[in-house]
Design a protein around this motif. Structure first.
Motif, PDB file in Angstrom:
ATOM      1  N   GLU A 219       0.802  -1.224   0.000  1.00  0.00           N
ATOM      2  CA  GLU A 219       0.000   0.000   0.000  1.00  0.00           C
ATOM      3  C   GLU A 219       0.833   1.272   0.000  1.00  0.00           C
ATOM      4  OE1 GLU A 219      -2.678   0.033   3.289  1.00  0.00           O
ATOM      5  OE2 GLU A 219      -3.515  -1.926   2.792  1.00  0.00           O
ATOM      6  N   GLU A 220       2.132   1.166   0.196  1.00  0.00           N
ATOM      7  CA  GLU A 220       2.967   2.351   0.380  1.00  0.00           C
ATOM      8  C   GLU A 220       3.249   3.131  -0.896  1.00  0.00           C
ATOM      9  OE1 GLU A 220       3.843  -0.689   1.672  1.00  0.00           O
ATOM     10  OE2 GLU A 220       3.175  -0.232   3.696  1.00  0.00           O
ATOM     11  N   ARG A 221       2.947   2.571  -2.034  1.00  0.00           N
ATOM     12  CA  ARG A 221       3.195   3.273  -3.299  1.00  0.00           C
ATOM     13  C   ARG A 221       2.101   4.322  -3.525  1.00  0.00           C
ATOM     14  NH1 ARG A 221       3.356  -1.750  -7.029  1.00  0.00           N
ATOM     15  NH2 ARG A 221       2.035  -0.335  -8.192  1.00  0.00           N
ATOM     16  N   PRO A 222       2.460   5.481  -4.081  1.00  0.00           N
ATOM     17  CA  PRO A 222       1.460   6.536  -4.291  1.00  0.00           C
ATOM     18  C   PRO A 222       0.327   6.123  -5.227  1.00  0.00           C
ATOM     19  CG  PRO A 222       3.677   7.390  -4.629  1.00  0.00           C
ATOM     20  CD  PRO A 222       3.800   5.915  -4.424  1.00  0.00           C
ATOM     21  N   ASP A 223       0.640   5.355  -6.279  1.00  0.00           N
ATOM     22  CA  ASP A 223      -0.425   4.948  -7.191  1.00  0.00           C
ATOM     23  C   ASP A 223      -1.392   3.975  -6.523  1.00  0.00           C
ATOM     24  OD1 ASP A 223       1.583   3.047  -7.081  1.00  0.00           O
ATOM     25  OD2 ASP A 223       1.347   2.406  -9.156  1.00  0.00           O
ATOM     26  N   VAL A 224      -0.901   3.129  -5.649  1.00  0.00           N
ATOM     27  CA  VAL A 224      -1.776   2.188  -4.936  1.00  0.00           C
ATOM     28  C   VAL A 224      -2.638   2.940  -3.923  1.00  0.00           C
ATOM     29  CG1 VAL A 224      -1.838   0.159  -3.443  1.00  0.00           C
ATOM     30  CG2 VAL A 224      -0.187   0.275  -5.305  1.00  0.00           C
ATOM     31  N   GLU A 225      -2.050   3.949  -3.272  1.00  0.00           N
ATOM     32  CA  GLU A 225      -2.831   4.746  -2.327  1.00  0.00           C
ATOM     33  C   GLU A 225      -3.994   5.436  -3.038  1.00  0.00           C
ATOM     34  OE1 GLU A 225      -0.248   7.454  -0.327  1.00  0.00           O
ATOM     35  OE2 GLU A 225       0.856   5.842   0.690  1.00  0.00           O
ATOM     36  N   ARG A 226      -3.724   5.997  -4.218  1.00  0.00           N
ATOM     37  CA  ARG A 226      -4.807   6.648  -4.975  1.00  0.00           C
ATOM     38  C   ARG A 226      -5.836   5.627  -5.436  1.00  0.00           C
ATOM     39  NH1 ARG A 226      -2.560  10.170  -9.510  1.00  0.00           N
ATOM     40  NH2 ARG A 226      -4.775  10.385  -9.918  1.00  0.00           N
ATOM     41  N   ALA A 227      -5.373   4.434  -5.833  1.00  0.00           N
ATOM     42  CA  ALA A 227      -6.302   3.387  -6.274  1.00  0.00           C
ATOM     43  C   ALA A 227      -7.170   2.919  -5.106  1.00  0.00           C
ATOM     44  CB  ALA A 227      -5.531   2.218  -6.864  1.00  0.00           C
ATOM     45  N   LEU A 228      -6.597   2.820  -3.920  1.00  0.00           N
ATOM     46  CA  LEU A 228      -7.374   2.403  -2.751  1.00  0.00           C
ATOM     47  C   LEU A 228      -8.459   3.425  -2.416  1.00  0.00           C
ATOM     48  CD1 LEU A 228      -4.593   0.985  -0.428  1.00  0.00           C
ATOM     49  CD2 LEU A 228      -6.483  -0.287  -1.452  1.00  0.00           C
ATOM     50  N   SER A 229      -8.170   4.687  -2.664  1.00  0.00           N
ATOM     51  CA  SER A 229      -9.181   5.713  -2.383  1.00  0.00           C
ATOM     52  C   SER A 229     -10.349   5.639  -3.368  1.00  0.00           C
ATOM     53  CB  SER A 229      -8.557   7.103  -2.415  1.00  0.00           C
ATOM     54  OG  SER A 229      -8.175   7.440  -3.735  1.00  0.00           O
ATOM     55  N   ARG A 230     -10.172   4.940  -4.477  1.00  0.00           N
ATOM     56  CA  ARG A 230     -11.227   4.827  -5.484  1.00  0.00           C
ATOM     57  C   ARG A 230     -12.115   3.598  -5.282  1.00  0.00           C
ATOM     58  NH1 ARG A 230      -8.262   6.721 -11.036  1.00  0.00           N
ATOM     59  NH2 ARG A 230      -7.514   8.696 -10.202  1.00  0.00           N
ATOM     60  N   LEU A 231     -11.796   2.754  -4.309  1.00  0.00           N
ATOM     61  CA  LEU A 231     -12.631   1.577  -4.065  1.00  0.00           C
ATOM     62  C   LEU A 231     -13.991   2.004  -3.531  1.00  0.00           C
ATOM     63  CD1 LEU A 231     -10.111  -0.846  -2.300  1.00  0.00           C
ATOM     64  CD2 LEU A 231     -10.908  -0.941  -4.659  1.00  0.00           C
ATOM     65  N   THR A 232     -14.992   1.198  -3.825  1.00  0.00           N
ATOM     66  CA  THR A 232     -16.311   1.456  -3.253  1.00  0.00           C
ATOM     67  C   THR A 232     -16.242   1.195  -1.754  1.00  0.00           C
ATOM     68  OG1 THR A 232     -17.078  -0.813  -3.564  1.00  0.00           O
ATOM     69  CG2 THR A 232     -17.440   0.726  -5.394  1.00  0.00           C
ATOM     70  N   PRO A 233     -17.168   1.752  -0.974  1.00  0.00           N
ATOM     71  CA  PRO A 233     -17.135   1.492   0.472  1.00  0.00           C
ATOM     72  C   PRO A 233     -17.193  -0.006   0.805  1.00  0.00           C
ATOM     73  CG  PRO A 233     -18.622   3.294   0.005  1.00  0.00           C
ATOM     74  CD  PRO A 233     -18.189   2.743  -1.325  1.00  0.00           C
ATOM     75  N   ARG A 234     -17.954  -0.767   0.043  1.00  0.00           N
ATOM     76  CA  ARG A 234     -18.040  -2.203   0.299  1.00  0.00           C
ATOM     77  C   ARG A 234     -16.708  -2.903   0.010  1.00  0.00           C
ATOM     78  NH1 ARG A 234     -20.784  -5.848   3.263  1.00  0.00           N
ATOM     79  NH2 ARG A 234     -20.165  -7.868   2.483  1.00  0.00           N
ATOM     80  N   GLU A 235     -16.060  -2.556  -1.101  1.00  0.00           N
ATOM     81  CA  GLU A 235     -14.765  -3.154  -1.431  1.00  0.00           C
ATOM     82  C   GLU A 235     -13.718  -2.790  -0.378  1.00  0.00           C
ATOM     83  OE1 GLU A 235     -14.274  -1.441  -5.325  1.00  0.00           O
ATOM     84  OE2 GLU A 235     -14.647  -3.375  -6.289  1.00  0.00           O
ATOM     85  N   ALA A 236     -13.730  -1.535   0.073  1.00  0.00           N
ATOM     86  CA  ALA A 236     -12.774  -1.106   1.093  1.00  0.00           C
ATOM     87  C   ALA A 236     -13.011  -1.851   2.403  1.00  0.00           C
ATOM     88  CB  ALA A 236     -12.877   0.401   1.307  1.00  0.00           C
ATOM     89  N   TYR A 237     -14.280  -2.016   2.779  1.00  0.00           N
ATOM     90  CA  TYR A 237     -14.602  -2.748   4.009  1.00  0.00           C
ATOM     91  C   TYR A 237     -14.163  -4.203   3.901  1.00  0.00           C
ATOM     92  CZ  TYR A 237     -17.198  -5.042   7.695  1.00  0.00           C
ATOM     93  OH  TYR A 237     -17.537  -5.809   8.777  1.00  0.00           O
ATOM     94  N   ASP A 238     -14.471  -4.839   2.773  1.00  0.00           N
ATOM     95  CA  ASP A 238     -14.080  -6.236   2.582  1.00  0.00           C
ATOM     96  C   ASP A 238     -12.564  -6.396   2.633  1.00  0.00           C
ATOM     97  OD1 ASP A 238     -16.723  -6.953   2.351  1.00  0.00           O
ATOM     98  OD2 ASP A 238     -16.690  -7.128   0.158  1.00  0.00           O
ATOM     99  N   ARG A 239     -11.860  -5.465   2.049  1.00  0.00           N
ATOM    100  CA  ARG A 239     -10.391  -5.522   2.072  1.00  0.00           C
ATOM    101  C   ARG A 239      -9.881  -5.427   3.504  1.00  0.00           C
ATOM    102  NH1 ARG A 239      -5.650  -4.451  -0.833  1.00  0.00           N
ATOM    103  NH2 ARG A 239      -4.130  -3.242   0.328  1.00  0.00           N
ATOM    104  N   GLN A 240     -10.375  -4.456   4.251  1.00  0.00           N
ATOM    105  CA  GLN A 240      -9.929  -4.308   5.638  1.00  0.00           C
ATOM    106  C   GLN A 240     -10.283  -5.539   6.478  1.00  0.00           C
ATOM    107  OE1 GLN A 240      -7.887  -2.079   6.867  1.00  0.00           O
ATOM    108  NE2 GLN A 240      -7.805  -1.220   4.807  1.00  0.00           N
ATOM    109  N   PHE A 241     -11.446  -6.118   6.224  1.00  0.00           N
ATOM    110  CA  PHE A 241     -11.838  -7.333   6.947  1.00  0.00           C
ATOM    111  C   PHE A 241     -10.869  -8.469   6.648  1.00  0.00           C
ATOM    112  CE2 PHE A 241     -14.108 -11.382   7.130  1.00  0.00           C
ATOM    113  CZ  PHE A 241     -14.509 -11.379   8.460  1.00  0.00           C
ATOM    114  N   ARG A 242     -10.512  -8.644   5.357  1.00  0.00           N
ATOM    115  CA  ARG A 242      -9.577  -9.709   4.994  1.00  0.00           C
ATOM    116  C   ARG A 242      -8.205  -9.471   5.624  1.00  0.00           C
ATOM    117  NH1 ARG A 242     -12.093  -8.935   0.037  1.00  0.00           N
ATOM    118  NH2 ARG A 242     -10.339  -7.702  -0.719  1.00  0.00           N
ATOM    119  N   LEU A 243      -7.727  -8.220   5.613  1.00  0.00           N
ATOM    120  CA  LEU A 243      -6.426  -7.913   6.201  1.00  0.00           C
ATOM    121  C   LEU A 243      -6.423  -8.171   7.706  1.00  0.00           C
ATOM    122  CD1 LEU A 243      -5.533  -4.612   4.295  1.00  0.00           C
ATOM    123  CD2 LEU A 243      -4.675  -6.899   3.861  1.00  0.00           C
ATOM    124  N   LYS A 244      -7.490  -7.777   8.370  1.00  0.00           N
ATOM    125  CA  LYS A 244      -7.577  -7.980   9.815  1.00  0.00           C
ATOM    126  C   LYS A 244      -7.674  -9.459  10.159  1.00  0.00           C
ATOM    127  CE  LYS A 244      -9.379  -4.739  11.997  1.00  0.00           C
ATOM    128  NZ  LYS A 244      -9.304  -3.823  13.104  1.00  0.00           N
TER     129      LYS A 244
END
Length: 127
Positions: free
Chosen positions: A50-75
């Motif tokens: 996640e530390e790359r600038p392009d990945v950070e910008r891409a993560l900000s473009r995820l839908t709220p559901r995709e972002a939640y699912d990602r955080q759930f998987r990481l946790k």
């Protein structure tokens, strides 16, 4: 050779050649199963740093559901790491569920950045 989000990739040329694909596919499946990231619930795109600038910008473009699912998987995966355990087999990420959800956003960010660089470096000629 194509440059992907994790570096150079031979995947496009392997996918074009059917005989090479038939030879590489079982080895690739074996390697994915051996690596174990699906056993803790990760998808392939969860492994992109996640530390790359392009990945950070891409993560900000995820839908709220995709972002939640990602955080759930990481946790959930970090919890498995702390316990030195894997998930029950019914909770493993199945190959058909392992879709690229972040890679298209990263590619769009990279294209936008290339376009921005092209516009910023445009030379204007006076006639």
């Amino acid at each position: 050779m194509v440059l992907g989000p994790l570096g150079p990739s031979l995947a496009p040329s392997v996918l074009k050649n059917r005989s090479l694909y038939r030879w590489v596919k079982p080895v690739a499946d074996w390697y994915v199963n051996l690596s174990g990231w699906r056993r803790v619930g990760y998808k392939y795109d969860d492994l992109i740093p996640e530390e790359r600038p392009d990945v950070e910008r891409a993560l900000s473009r995820l839908t709220p559901r995709e972002a939640y699912d990602r955080q759930f998987r990481l946790k959930r995966a970090s919890h498995c790491s702390v316990l030195h355990d894997i998930l029950p087999k019914d909770q493993w990420t199945k190959p058909e569920e392992d879709v690229r959800y972040l890679t298209p956003h990263i590619e769009n960010v990279e294209k936008e950045e290339q376009e921005r660089r092209a516009w910023d470096n445009m030379a204007i000629e006076r006639k």
